[in-house]
Write a protein that holds these residues in place. Structure first.
Motif, PDB file in Angstrom:
ATOM      1  N   ALA A   1       0.793  -1.213  -0.026  1.00  6.93           N
ATOM      2  CA  ALA A   1      -0.017   0.017  -0.094  1.00  6.93           C
ATOM      3  C   ALA A   1       0.851   1.315  -0.011  1.00  6.93           C
ATOM      4  N   VAL A   2       2.052   1.275   0.591  1.00  6.88           N
ATOM      5  CA  VAL A   2       2.973   2.475   0.730  1.00  6.88           C
ATOM      6  C   VAL A   2       3.384   2.713  -0.487  1.00  6.88           C
ATOM      7  N   SER A   3       3.965   1.441  -1.171  1.00  5.23           N
ATOM      8  CA  SER A   3       4.621   1.622  -2.479  1.00  5.23           C
ATOM      9  C   SER A   3       3.426   1.929  -3.527  1.00  5.23           C
ATOM     10  N   ARG A   4       2.388   1.567  -3.726  1.00  2.00           N
ATOM     11  CA  ARG A   4       1.348   1.785  -4.546  1.00  2.00           C
ATOM     12  C   ARG A   4       0.666   3.298  -4.619  1.00  2.00           C
ATOM     13  N   ARG A   5       0.745   3.565  -3.125  1.00  2.00           N
ATOM     14  CA  ARG A   5       0.212   5.222  -2.887  1.00  2.00           C
ATOM     15  C   ARG A   5       1.178   6.140  -3.171  1.00  2.00           C
ATOM     16  N   GLY A   6       2.477   5.699  -2.917  1.00  4.27           N
ATOM     17  CA  GLY A   6       3.457   6.891  -3.176  1.00  4.27           C
ATOM     18  C   GLY A   6       3.440   7.761  -1.951  1.00  4.27           C
ATOM     19  N   ARG A   7       3.076   7.158  -0.710  1.00  2.00           N
ATOM     20  CA  ARG A   7       3.001   8.051   0.451  1.00  2.00           C
ATOM     21  C   ARG A   7       3.431   7.365   1.642  1.00  2.00           C
ATOM     22  N   SER A   8       4.085   7.992   2.520  1.00  2.83           N
ATOM     23  CA  SER A   8       4.536   7.374   3.756  1.00  2.83           C
ATOM     24  C   SER A   8       3.756   6.695   4.579  1.00  2.83           C
ATOM     25  N   LEU A   9       4.392   5.723   5.454  1.00  2.05           N
ATOM     26  CA  LEU A   9       3.363   4.949   6.264  1.00  2.05           C
ATOM     27  C   LEU A   9       2.893   5.779   7.237  1.00  2.05           C
ATOM     28  N   ASP A  10       3.289   6.981   7.704  1.00  2.00           N
ATOM     29  CA  ASP A  10       2.799   7.679   8.845  1.00  2.00           C
ATOM     30  C   ASP A  10       1.612   8.356   8.141  1.00  2.00           C
ATOM     31  N   GLU A  11       1.650   8.900   6.850  1.00  2.00           N
ATOM     32  CA  GLU A  11       0.469   9.388   6.218  1.00  2.00           C
ATOM     33  C   GLU A  11      -0.475   8.450   6.257  1.00  2.00           C
ATOM     34  N   LEU A  12      -0.134   7.234   5.630  1.00  2.00           N
ATOM     35  CA  LEU A  12      -1.451   6.432   5.527  1.00  2.00           C
ATOM     36  C   LEU A  12      -1.964   5.890   6.917  1.00  2.00           C
TER      37      LEU A  12
END
Length: 446
Positions: free
Chosen positions: A350-361
């Motif tokens: 999910a982190v890779s696919r979204r291109g967002r950091s884990l803390d954001e997710l």
């Protein structure tokens, strides 16, 4: 006499509570119950273990009991619990056996059985095994004796299974992986590397005695430090048998099981793979998760505490995702039980696919302050019938409104009542929890 099976198999201090004799007798009794299938020829069982030193003698006892009962045995060696569940199904075994005490310290160990297909045993089958202890059919002789072999490719089969489930690669992600000096120490780093992650490992040097010692999903400080010092995008922590997964974001913040469930629920919902748009959790899951799921149009079904109850509800309702705050996450489309490696891979996916950091997710939900007080030395049997306690809970719930909740739960193993309160402000949660704890002491005191 107390029931031998607990909420997750038979556990105790190895050599004292969980002896070689008990392991032998349990395997013989289990063979009588679980090997009564329609297979032509001898029944087949698979046996795996975590790296605890005691697992060596317990494995020998279990294998001896099974083979002497006419069951062919495939030894899987050191593998995670979910790998044994998967291979029970993949190798078409009649049942599987896992030797592990999960997140407990090294002196403990446990024996867990899986039915055909890698399914956890229902209470009735566990009761039948207990009833058969010390009796039953005579041992096999001659050509009827079970044969024992080792599965050289067991780890590879499992690694391929979890890797093939990930919808996208993890190229460019730097991940610190804490294996808890446990069963995932070899397979977890390999799985992550195969999908492209740069992997830094800690807690990956099991010696039979250091499992869960200052590391793993129950002690995240070492992982937090390693994530910061290596400038990693994320950290993944498993427990001793790798059926749990917790995470650490790049800023060092902890991402607990509730947040992981929230992230995965949204991923599955977007992919059209969240069965019935429903998430299954326990009563201990944070109210913030339930509020976030409601906002996203995802229904939440609650169960008692324990991953077995989550799994039972998921199967009964044909749901695809469920789990616990502790990091037991069940992705039922890919596994028959909670699987820490699978969870970590899909979270990082999910982190890779979204291109967002884990803390954001992880901001998918706002964790409400949660205060838990264990009130000891009270008569827990009266908790459900106490009108004084019921009235106090009603007043507290009215005071908290929609942004808080109260849970009063009797311990299953100790003379103790747990008081859990969530509120928008931590100080308010503490105040209400202390007030209710005082009511428990006065209403249920001996």
């Amino acid at each position: 006499m107390a029931r031998l099976f607990g909420t997750d198999g038979v556990r105790g201090v190895a050599g004292r509570d969980l002896t070689a004799t008990l392991a032998l007798d349990l395997s013989i009794a289990a063979a009588q119950v679980l090997a009564a299938g329609e297979r032509a020829g001898r029944p087949l069982a698979v046996v795996g273990r975590d790296p605890r030193a005691s697992g060596e003698f317990l494995e020998a006892a279990v294998v001896a009991g099974l083979a002497s009962s006419g069951v062919d045995v495939i030894r899987l060696g050191v593998l995670p619990t979910p790998a044994v569940a998967h291979l029970t199904d993949d190798l078409d075994a009649d049942f599987g056996v896992m030797l592990s005490a999960s997140h407990n310290a090294a002196p403990d160990n446990g024996i867990k059985f899986f039915a055909r297909g890698g399914q956890k045993l229902p209470d009735e089958l566990e009761n039948q095994i207990e009833a058969n202890l010390g009796g039953g059919a005579p041992p096999a002789v001659g050509a009827d004796v079970g044969r024992v072999s080792d599965a050289a490719e067991a780890a590879e089969h499992y690694i391929r299974h979890v890797v093939e489930s990930v919808p996208n690669r993890l190229d460019g992600l730097r991940v610190v992986l804490d294996c808890a000096n446990g069963a995932a120490s070899e397979v977890a780093p390999e799985a992550l590397r195969r999908v492209g992650a740069e992997v830094i490992t800690i807690g990956d040097r099991p010696d039979g005695l250091n499992i869960n010692e200052g590391c793993g999903s129950t002690q995240l400080e070492a992982l937090q430090e390693a994530v910061r010092s290596h400038g990693a995008d994320a950290g993944i922590a498993h427990d001793g048998d790798a059926d749990r997964c917790l995470a650490v974001a790049g800023d060092g913040s902890v991402v607990d099981g509730d947040q992981i469930l929230g992230i995965l629920a949204l991923e599955l919902q977007e992919a059209g793979s969240l069965a019935k748009d429903t998430l299954v959790v326990t009563v201990m899951s944070n109210l913030g998760l339930k509020l976030a799921m409601k906002e996203a149009g995802i229904a939440v079904v609650e169960t008692p505490v324990g991953d077995r109850y989550v799994l039972e509800e998921m199967k009964a309702g044909a749901y695809s995702l469920g789990g616990e705050q502790s990091g037991h996450v069940v992705l039922l489309d890919h596994a028959s039980t909670g699987d820490g490696l699978l969870t970590g891979l899909h979270l990082l996916g999910a982190v890779s696919r979204r291109g967002r950091s884990l803390d954001e997710l992880a901001k998918v939900m706002t964790r409400l302050p949660q205060v838990l007080i264990n009130v000891r030395g009270v008569d827990k049997s009266r908790a459900a019938s106490s009108s004084e306690l019921a009235e106090a809970v009603t007043r507290a719930e009215a005071e908290l409104g929609d942004t808080g909740r109260v849970l009063i739960r009797s311990s299953g193993t100790e003379p103790m009542v747990r008081v859990m309160v969530e509120a928008a402000a931590e100080s308010h949660a503490h105040e209400v929890a202390e007030r209710l704890a005082d009511v428990v002491r006065s209403a249920l005191g001996r």
